[in-house]
Design a protein around this motif. Structure first.
Motif, PDB file in Angstrom:
ATOM      1  N   GLY A 193      37.454 -29.022   1.429  1.00 29.97           N
ATOM      2  CA  GLY A 193      37.400 -30.066   0.408  1.00 29.97           C
ATOM      3  C   GLY A 193      38.685 -30.245  -0.381  1.00 29.97           C
ATOM      4  N   THR A 207      41.508 -32.317  -4.646  1.00 30.94           N
ATOM      5  CA  THR A 207      40.245 -32.166  -3.925  1.00 30.94           C
ATOM      6  C   THR A 207      39.755 -33.546  -3.497  1.00 30.94           C
ATOM      7  OG1 THR A 207      38.954 -32.301  -5.971  1.00 30.94           O
ATOM      8  CG2 THR A 207      39.585 -30.096  -5.208  1.00 30.94           C
ATOM      9  N   TYR A 208      38.896 -33.558  -2.492  1.00 33.27           N
ATOM     10  CA  TYR A 208      38.338 -34.833  -2.036  1.00 33.27           C
ATOM     11  C   TYR A 208      36.851 -34.702  -1.774  1.00 33.27           C
ATOM     12  CZ  TYR A 208      38.151 -33.198   2.823  1.00 33.27           C
ATOM     13  OH  TYR A 208      37.854 -32.510   3.970  1.00 33.27           O
ATOM     14  N   LYS A 209      36.170 -35.852  -1.833  1.00 31.46           N
ATOM     15  CA  LYS A 209      34.754 -35.959  -1.483  1.00 31.46           C
ATOM     16  C   LYS A 209      34.621 -37.136  -0.536  1.00 31.46           C
ATOM     17  CE  LYS A 209      33.386 -36.500  -5.676  1.00 31.46           C
ATOM     18  NZ  LYS A 209      32.625 -36.776  -6.889  1.00 31.46           N
ATOM     19  N   GLU A 222      31.621 -39.437   0.852  1.00 32.87           N
ATOM     20  CA  GLU A 222      30.213 -39.782   0.752  1.00 32.87           C
ATOM     21  C   GLU A 222      30.012 -41.159   1.349  1.00 32.87           C
ATOM     22  OE1 GLU A 222      28.792 -37.579  -3.251  1.00 32.87           O
ATOM     23  OE2 GLU A 222      30.142 -39.279  -3.551  1.00 32.87           O
TER      24      GLU A 222
END
Length: 139
Positions: A65, A79-81, A83
């Protein structure tokens, strides 16, 4: 009899597992290093033409992440998400901003992988002619 039932259960589970392996698509995930290769250029208020980018910046996404990027010299990691079809990159340098994103240091992009290329289109930046960028996977 119990041995036959146990043998049948094991055999069915093996067949089921083998079928799962055969139907899984190849990895098309975000993990890896992506280099900007093309951008959609607008003419007269409309995004109309893909243009090659020389020496494009890179984003490297890790499975934990986190990411590194060469897009901004003032901050290169965060950081990355991921979705649904949205990628959120949160740069990890206190006070980092380019003064166009909200919240500061957070870039939200429409995301898709198509024909082996990653397409990103900013959600939280103003793009009068539309914005879209194509990245190629290099690692």
């Amino acid at each position: 009899m119990k041995k036959i039932i146990l043998l049948l259960v094991i055999l069915i589970s093996q067949i089921s597992c083998n079928n799962d392996k055969e139907t899984k698509p190849k990895d098309t995930g975000i993990v890896g290093t992506w280099k900007l290769a093309e951008s959609l250029v607008g003419e007269g208020g409309m995004a109309t033409k893909w243009t090659s980018v020389k020496n494009g910046y890179t984003h490297t996404f890790k499975s934990d992440g986190t990411f590194t990027s060469t897009q901004f010299s003032a901050c290169t990691n965060g950081t990355y998400k991921l979705e649904n079809a949205t990628l959120t990159m949160i740069y990890g340098c206190p006070g980092f901003t380019i003064m166009r994103e909200k919240p500061a240091g957070t870039f939200i992009e429409n995301y898709k992988i198509e024909n082996g290329k990653m397409h990103l289109s900013p959600i939280n930046l103003l793009c009068f002619e539309g914005c879209e960028y194509k990245f190629i996977k290099i690692k």
